[in-house]
Design a protein around this motif. Structure first.
Motif, PDB file in Angstrom:
ATOM      1  N   LEU B 453     -87.698  63.404  -0.589  1.00 45.78           N
ATOM      2  CA  LEU B 453     -87.484  63.077  -1.988  1.00 45.78           C
ATOM      3  C   LEU B 453     -88.485  62.041  -2.455  1.00 45.78           C
ATOM      4  O   LEU B 453     -89.273  61.517  -1.663  1.00 45.78           O
ATOM      5  CB  LEU B 453     -86.048  62.577  -2.170  1.00 45.78           C
ATOM      6  CG  LEU B 453     -85.022  63.653  -1.773  1.00 45.78           C
ATOM      7  CD1 LEU B 453     -83.650  63.094  -1.780  1.00 45.78           C
ATOM      8  CD2 LEU B 453     -85.125  64.824  -2.723  1.00 45.78           C
ATOM      9  N   GLY B 454     -88.450  61.744  -3.704  1.00 43.41           N
ATOM     10  CA  GLY B 454     -89.368  60.750  -4.245  1.00 43.41           C
ATOM     11  C   GLY B 454     -90.767  61.325  -4.390  1.00 43.41           C
ATOM     12  O   GLY B 454     -90.988  62.544  -4.350  1.00 43.41           O
ATOM     13  N   GLU B 455     -91.699  60.414  -4.543  1.00 42.02           N
ATOM     14  CA  GLU B 455     -93.076  60.816  -4.736  1.00 42.02           C
ATOM     15  C   GLU B 455     -93.787  60.883  -3.397  1.00 42.02           C
ATOM     16  O   GLU B 455     -93.460  60.150  -2.466  1.00 42.02           O
ATOM     17  CB  GLU B 455     -93.784  59.799  -5.649  1.00 42.02           C
ATOM     18  CG  GLU B 455     -93.239  59.807  -7.074  1.00 42.02           C
ATOM     19  CD  GLU B 455     -93.346  61.183  -7.694  1.00 42.02           C
ATOM     20  OE1 GLU B 455     -92.353  61.629  -8.312  1.00 42.02           O
ATOM     21  OE2 GLU B 455     -94.395  61.825  -7.518  1.00 42.02           O
ATOM     22  N   SER B 456     -94.760  61.722  -3.348  1.00 40.04           N
ATOM     23  CA  SER B 456     -95.500  61.843  -2.091  1.00 40.04           C
ATOM     24  C   SER B 456     -96.337  60.610  -1.857  1.00 40.04           C
ATOM     25  O   SER B 456     -97.079  60.166  -2.744  1.00 40.04           O
ATOM     26  CB  SER B 456     -96.397  63.083  -2.156  1.00 40.04           C
ATOM     27  OG  SER B 456     -97.282  63.076  -1.079  1.00 40.04           O
ATOM     28  N   ARG B 457     -96.236  60.040  -0.654  1.00 40.83           N
ATOM     29  CA  ARG B 457     -97.006  58.841  -0.363  1.00 40.83           C
ATOM     30  C   ARG B 457     -98.334  59.169   0.298  1.00 40.83           C
ATOM     31  O   ARG B 457     -99.082  58.296   0.660  1.00 40.83           O
ATOM     32  CB  ARG B 457     -96.199  57.903   0.543  1.00 40.83           C
ATOM     33  CG  ARG B 457     -95.102  57.172  -0.213  1.00 40.83           C
ATOM     34  CD  ARG B 457     -94.339  56.271   0.716  1.00 40.83           C
ATOM     35  NE  ARG B 457     -93.435  57.046   1.531  1.00 40.83           N
ATOM     36  CZ  ARG B 457     -92.171  57.310   1.216  1.00 40.83           C
ATOM     37  NH1 ARG B 457     -91.669  56.832   0.094  1.00 40.83           N
ATOM     38  NH2 ARG B 457     -91.415  58.035   1.998  1.00 40.83           N
ATOM     39  N   SER B 458     -98.590  60.431   0.508  1.00 37.78           N
ATOM     40  CA  SER B 458     -99.922  60.792   1.009  1.00 37.78           C
ATOM     41  C   SER B 458    -100.436  61.906   0.120  1.00 37.78           C
ATOM     42  O   SER B 458    -100.255  63.090   0.395  1.00 37.78           O
ATOM     43  CB  SER B 458     -99.842  61.237   2.465  1.00 37.78           C
ATOM     44  OG  SER B 458     -98.943  62.307   2.594  1.00 37.78           O
ATOM     45  N   PRO B 459    -101.060  61.537  -0.969  1.00 37.78           N
ATOM     46  CA  PRO B 459    -101.451  62.530  -1.974  1.00 37.78           C
ATOM     47  C   PRO B 459    -102.532  63.488  -1.514  1.00 37.78           C
ATOM     48  O   PRO B 459    -102.735  64.531  -2.118  1.00 37.78           O
ATOM     49  CB  PRO B 459    -101.929  61.677  -3.150  1.00 37.78           C
ATOM     50  CG  PRO B 459    -102.245  60.353  -2.559  1.00 37.78           C
ATOM     51  CD  PRO B 459    -101.400  60.179  -1.361  1.00 37.78           C
ATOM     52  N   ASP B 460    -103.234  63.148  -0.384  1.00 33.75           N
ATOM     53  CA  ASP B 460    -104.310  64.051   0.037  1.00 33.75           C
ATOM     54  C   ASP B 460    -103.801  65.280   0.764  1.00 33.75           C
ATOM     55  O   ASP B 460    -104.531  66.237   0.933  1.00 33.75           O
ATOM     56  CB  ASP B 460    -105.274  63.304   0.986  1.00 33.75           C
ATOM     57  CG  ASP B 460    -105.754  62.019   0.357  1.00 33.75           C
ATOM     58  OD1 ASP B 460    -105.991  61.060   1.106  1.00 33.75           O
ATOM     59  OD2 ASP B 460    -105.876  62.015  -0.881  1.00 33.75           O
ATOM     60  N   ALA B 461    -102.569  65.215   1.200  1.00 33.74           N
ATOM     61  CA  ALA B 461    -102.106  66.317   2.032  1.00 33.74           C
ATOM     62  C   ALA B 461    -101.795  67.538   1.192  1.00 33.74           C
ATOM     63  O   ALA B 461    -101.435  67.434   0.028  1.00 33.74           O
ATOM     64  CB  ALA B 461    -100.864  65.878   2.792  1.00 33.74           C
ATOM     65  N   HIS B 462    -101.925  68.705   1.816  1.00 37.10           N
ATOM     66  CA  HIS B 462    -101.571  69.953   1.144  1.00 37.10           C
ATOM     67  C   HIS B 462    -100.537  70.658   1.972  1.00 37.10           C
ATOM     68  O   HIS B 462    -100.857  71.489   2.810  1.00 37.10           O
ATOM     69  CB  HIS B 462    -102.817  70.830   0.997  1.00 37.10           C
ATOM     70  CG  HIS B 462    -103.890  70.187   0.190  1.00 37.10           C
ATOM     71  ND1 HIS B 462    -103.812  70.066  -1.172  1.00 37.10           N
ATOM     72  CD2 HIS B 462    -105.049  69.587   0.549  1.00 37.10           C
ATOM     73  CE1 HIS B 462    -104.883  69.446  -1.603  1.00 37.10           C
ATOM     74  NE2 HIS B 462    -105.655  69.137  -0.575  1.00 37.10           N
ATOM     75  N   PRO B 463     -99.297  70.286   1.811  1.00 33.84           N
ATOM     76  CA  PRO B 463     -98.273  70.875   2.670  1.00 33.84           C
ATOM     77  C   PRO B 463     -98.065  72.349   2.379  1.00 33.84           C
ATOM     78  O   PRO B 463     -98.052  72.771   1.236  1.00 33.84           O
ATOM     79  CB  PRO B 463     -97.016  70.063   2.338  1.00 33.84           C
ATOM     80  CG  PRO B 463     -97.291  69.424   1.039  1.00 33.84           C
ATOM     81  CD  PRO B 463     -98.763  69.295   0.890  1.00 33.84           C
ATOM     82  N   HIS B 464     -97.909  73.111   3.465  1.00 29.44           N
ATOM     83  CA  HIS B 464     -97.686  74.537   3.309  1.00 29.44           C
ATOM     84  C   HIS B 464     -96.507  74.920   4.171  1.00 29.44           C
ATOM     85  O   HIS B 464     -96.270  74.329   5.231  1.00 29.44           O
ATOM     86  CB  HIS B 464     -98.935  75.332   3.727  1.00 29.44           C
ATOM     87  CG  HIS B 464     -99.437  74.951   5.082  1.00 29.44           C
ATOM     88  ND1 HIS B 464    -100.207  73.834   5.292  1.00 29.44           N
ATOM     89  CD2 HIS B 464     -99.258  75.518   6.299  1.00 29.44           C
ATOM     90  CE1 HIS B 464    -100.494  73.742   6.593  1.00 29.44           C
ATOM     91  NE2 HIS B 464     -99.923  74.742   7.213  1.00 29.44           N
TER      92      HIS B 464
END
Lengths: 182, 666, 106
Positions: B453-464
């Motif tokens: 939940l919340g905002e992503s703290r690692s914005p570089d990641a591209h979760p799939h």
């Protein structure tokens, strides 16, 4: 008589043997040994072994010692050199000889059943041959030799043949063989 | 399949065959073949176990009222293992209700994790090796479960330790992984030492190691309690504590997270670590005779549960949190055993296998999605991006917190209820269990909030999202977590009764169970609310709390410095002894000196004897003469100094023969 | 007269034989020439022959003399072969000193 003869020739034996040890040139040792052999032949006569006495002179003194002398002269053996020697020979060997002599002497001097050398009583051949008691030494000897011990006799002659061949093979000159082949 | 074709030894041997095939040939086989072999083994084992279950069920035919095979079903190898004097031990496998339940879990969850691993370990160069190790683990685990005597169980026990070592240190090029493998094995060894002492005591007191025979012997003496039985139970407890990561032998489990995540799910959540609980349930007849040992078990379990929960509160690695959660839940199972509610313990074992495996696999899916990230502080906002993982993990988190009607609600409540019934001490244990439940709920929801939940703290990641081979097990396990507890501990206990004794938990106070359940649910809800406040609405609060109690936070974050204490008190002195005393004094000085001495002696003797063979003719002659003289001397000495008494019989004979023979040749 | 008529006791012959044998061993030990060493061996053989003949006379058994006969034959053969070996050794080593011919060692 026998005693005198024994004394003289036993002394000669011992003198010859000691001379053999003492002399430094091998030819002198060889000649001393001839003296020993001949004296021993006389002692055999004193013990009633005529055939052996003659055989001793002919074979030993006449053939073997001559062979020794030939080899000494062939190889031009000179006086013995002083080499470094062997400590073991003196330290271990002499006591051994002394012990040996002492033991034999002890046993002999304690032995009960030894009598004296009577000549003329004849020798016993094997009983089965039925030789007469007063046959000569040669007859008795040859009877046993050529009846019971014929096979060893023949084998001995083969042995001497082999020895001749062996001696020839060993002592042959290598160079002479090659030139002979060419 | 009818009863005569049913053989127990298929169940362990199929994974073993998989281990051999993949282990020896795996590198040369194409990947699809490796996968097929690896998946077939646990699947076939699972089908065998299912068929066993079916065969046991009573049929409609009155002749088959008790099923085609009856439990306990014993299979013994005709050749005994050890038959020495009075000691007689067989290779025997026994299937009873307890082992059947355990096997269903082991092979079923095992198969699902194998399936998951196909996707998770897809690109790894050690693919075949991984599956061979997993199959090896299954082989040993099934041996452990099916064992009919303590020694066969010990074989399985050691074997799972070995498989654990191999799998934890799977990426052995990484030093931390290799070290973690070693640590796991060594700490297990300490536990195994206790187990061995227990085996020796069992052998000395009962003369046999077969479970059924020991139980029978105990039944003959109903008044034998305490004393040596307590000693045996405590030794077995040491072994169980080592394998199941209880105080003080839990230190290997957090480090074991260095292994691949499916390994953590299978071995360190669902199956291997439950071997300790299984052991106690198997030998319940011993523990029932020793109230002291049971008390120790309960206290160890409760203390561990609380202890681990407090550490799990402040960990930042997602797998570490789950590791401490495992330790804590195992503490619950030990608590249940300690209050003699073995069925409740096994019930919780089964549900725990479901939701903990699910948690680990989902965590693995998250890690896979983020490309290897495991730090909670860098996660967040994954709810929309990996929905299947999110929903299955949510189910798991709610399960472990103990919300009805999910599985753990029933099992956890059974444990707490059984504890409550055991007098004052029981109520204290119940309270500890309750506090642990609060902490469990708190840290699990913390994990849930920080991850999804919340905002992503690692914005570089591209979760799939993960591939289907990883998602299918998640869904199946989620379904099991939802429905796994509905059988209810009463019926479960009734089923297990022939194996672990009657389950009786009844109280004079009416509705006590319902009241306690409601209390537990409220506590879980409280945990959810606190987590919600700290990690969603006011995320700066945790930092404030940490600032207020800096020492407390530090102690917790560093796991109470237990590892450091162990290292200083146990490991370092051992290393010093090994290096200096054993290394220098014994190895170099004593043993090396001895070897040097012997060599020197041989050398010296050789040097002296070499002089004898000088090649010098005269010295040889001298020694010859000396020997001859000595011989003559001694011969005559012993025969009285005369030639005639020298025994010359043999010589006479020879001369007679020669004479006679040649006499004929005339 | 009595003294000279006496027969010689056999053990004197045997003692002489032992003495000759010991002298032969001593010669073997102290002589440094290979041929002389060989001669000492012949001396030893002769000493043994003497004791055989003495015993043959003692017990009136001709077998002792026959044994001497064979010993003589074998000694002759042995002397022939032995001297041939000495010649061969001399060809290789060019020395007859016993101490220099010591190749047969470790």
């Amino acid at each position: 008589m026998h005693l005198v003869l024994f004394a003289i020739f036993a002394a000669l034996c011992l003198a010859g043997a000691i001379n053999l040890l003492v002399q430094s040139h091998p030819i002198n040792s060889a000649l001393s040994l001839i003296v020993v052999m001949t004296s021993l032949a006389v002692l055999y006569l004193l013990l009633g072994a005529e055939f052996l006495a003659i055989a001793q002179i002919i074979v030993y003194a006449g053939a073997v010692m001559v062979l020794f002398t030939f080899v000494v002269m062939l190889l031009n053996a000179g006086r013995e050199e002083r080499t470094y020697g062997s400590h073991a020979a003196k330290i271990v060997g002499f006591p051994a000889v002394a012990v040996f002599l002492a033991v034999i002497a002890t046993v002999l001097l304690r032995a009960q059943g030894l009598g004296a050398a009577h000549l003329g009583e004849g020798l016993n051949a094997a009983k089965s041959l039925g030789a007469a008691n007063d046959s000569s030494n040669l007859v008795v000897l040859s009877q046993v030799l050529f009846h019971e011990l014929l096979l060893p006799f023949e084998v001995t002659s083969v042995l001497i043949l082999i020895a001749i061949l062996g001696a020839v093979a060993l002592a042959r000159h290598e160079g002479a063989e090659r030139t002979a082949e060419k | 399949m009818n009863g005569s074709l049913f053989h127990l030894w298929f169940i362990p041997l199929l994974p073993f065959a998989g281990f051999l095939l993949n282990g020896i040939l795996g590198r040369r086989l194409p990947k699809w073949l490796v996968t097929t072999i690896a998946l077939l083994a646990p699947l076939l084992s699972f089908l065998f176990v299912l068929s066993a279950y079916v065969l046991v069920m009573p049929g409609k035919d009155p002749d088959l009222r008790h099923g085609l095979i009856q439990l306990p079903f014993v299979e013994t190898c005709p050749q005994p293992w050890l038959a020495v004097g009075a000691l007689h031990i067989d290779f025997s496998l026994v299937l009873d209700q307890l082992s059947l339940v355990m096997l269903l879990v082991v092979t079923g969850v095992g198969f699902l994790i194998h399936l998951y691993s196909v996707g998770y370990m897809h690109g790894d160069p050690g693919y075949a090796r991984y599956f061979s190790y997993l199959n090896l683990f299954l082989f040993f685990m099934t041996t452990l479960v099916l064992a009919g005597n303590v020694l066969v169980m010990f074989v399985g026990w050691e074997g799972v330790g070995l498989a654990s070592y191999l799998l934890i240190g799977f990426w052995f090029q990484k030093k931390s992984a290799a070290d973690a493998g070693k640590k796991a094995f060594l700490v297990n060894r300490v536990g195994d030492f206790g187990f061995l002492i227990g085996i020796f005591l069992l052998l000395a007191n009962f003369g046999t190691l077969t479970f059924s025979e020991i139980a029978a012997k105990l039944a003959l003496m109903p008044y034998w309690t305490g004393g040596v039985l307590t000693a045996i139970c405590l030794c077995l407890l040491i072994g169980a504590a080592g394998k199941s990561a209880q105080l003080p032998l839990y230190v290997w489990l957090p480090d074991a997270m260095e292994g691949p995540t499916p390994v953590s799910a299978l071995i360190h959540a669902a199956t291997m670590v439950t071997a300790g609980v299984y052991l106690i349930a198997r030998t319940h007849f011993l523990f029932d005779r020793s109230p002291y040992a049971l008390a120790v078990v309960a206290i160890v379990g409760a203390a561990t549960a609380l202890f681990a929960a407090t550490i799990g509160l402040v960990q930042n690695d997602i797998k570490r949190v789950l590791a401490y959660s495992t330790i804590s839940q195992l503490g619950y199972m030990f608590l249940a055993c300690g209050v003699a509610a073995y069925s409740a313990a096994i019930f919780h074992l089964v549900t725990h296998a479901f939701f903990k495996a699910l948690l680990f696999l989902a965590a693995g899916s998250v890690i896979h999605a983020l490309g290897g990230e495991q730090d909670l502080r860098k996660m967040g906002g994954l709810r929309k991006k990996i929905p299947v993982t999110f929903w299955t993990m949510t189910i798991a988190v709610f399960t472990i917190a103990g919300f009805p009607p999910l599985a753990a609600f029933f099992s956890k409540d059974a444990i707490l209820y059984a504890a409550f019934l055991q007098g004052t001490a029981g109520k204290a244990l119940w309270f500890v269990g309750l506090a642990t439940a609060l902490l469990t709920s708190l840290y699990m929801f913390r994990l849930w909030y920080m991850t999804f939940l919340g905002e992503s703290r690692s914005p570089d990641a591209h979760p799939h999202e993960s591939p289907w081979s990883m998602l299918v097990p998640l869904v199946i396990l989620a379904a099991l977590s939802v429905g796994g507890g509905w059988i209810g501990v009463e019926r479960f206990g009734a089923y297990l009764a022939p194996a672990v004794g009657e389950y009786h938990a009844a109280s004079t106070i009416p509705h006590l169970e319902i009241i306690l359940s409601i209390v537990a649910v409220l506590v879980a809800l409280e945990g959810l609310l606190i987590a919600d406040k700290f990690y969603r609405r006011k995320p700066e609060r945790p930092a404030q709390w940490a600032a207020v109690l800096p020492i407390g936070y530090k102690v917790l974050a560093n796991k109470y410095y237990i590892d450091e204490i162990y290292s200083a008190v146990l490991v370092k002195p051992l290393l010093i002894v090994s290096k200096y005393i054993l290394g220098w004094v014994v190895d170099t000085a004593i043993l090396g000196g001895l070897a040097w001495l012997l060599g020197g002696l041989a050398n010296f003797a050789g040097m002296i004897l070499q002089r004898w063979q000088s090649g010098n003719l005269r010295s040889y002659a001298a020694w010859l003469a000396a020997a001859a003289a000595a011989l003559l001397f001694f011969a005559l000495y012993f025969s009285g100094w005369s030639f005639s008494s020298l025994h010359a019989e043999p010589l006479n004979k020879i001369s007679h023969i020669t004479v006679l023979h040649f006499g004929e040749a005339r | 007269m009595n003294f000279l008529q006496q027969d010689v006791p056999i053990d004197w012959y045997l003692l002489l034989s032992a003495a000759l044998f010991s002298l032969g061993v001593v010669g073997f030990l102290i002589k440094r020439n290979l041929i002389t060493v060989f001669m000492s061996i012949e001396l030893m053989l002769n000493a043994v022959n003497l004791s055989f003949v003495a015993f043959a006379q003692q017990w009136h058994a001709v077998k002792g003399q026959i044994f001497v006969f064979f010993v003589m034959m074998v000694a002759a053969a042995e002397a022939a072969v032995g001297l041939a070996i000495i010649i061969a050794v001399f060809r290789v080593r060019a020395t007859l000193a016993v101490d220099r011919i010591d190749r047969m060692k470790l």
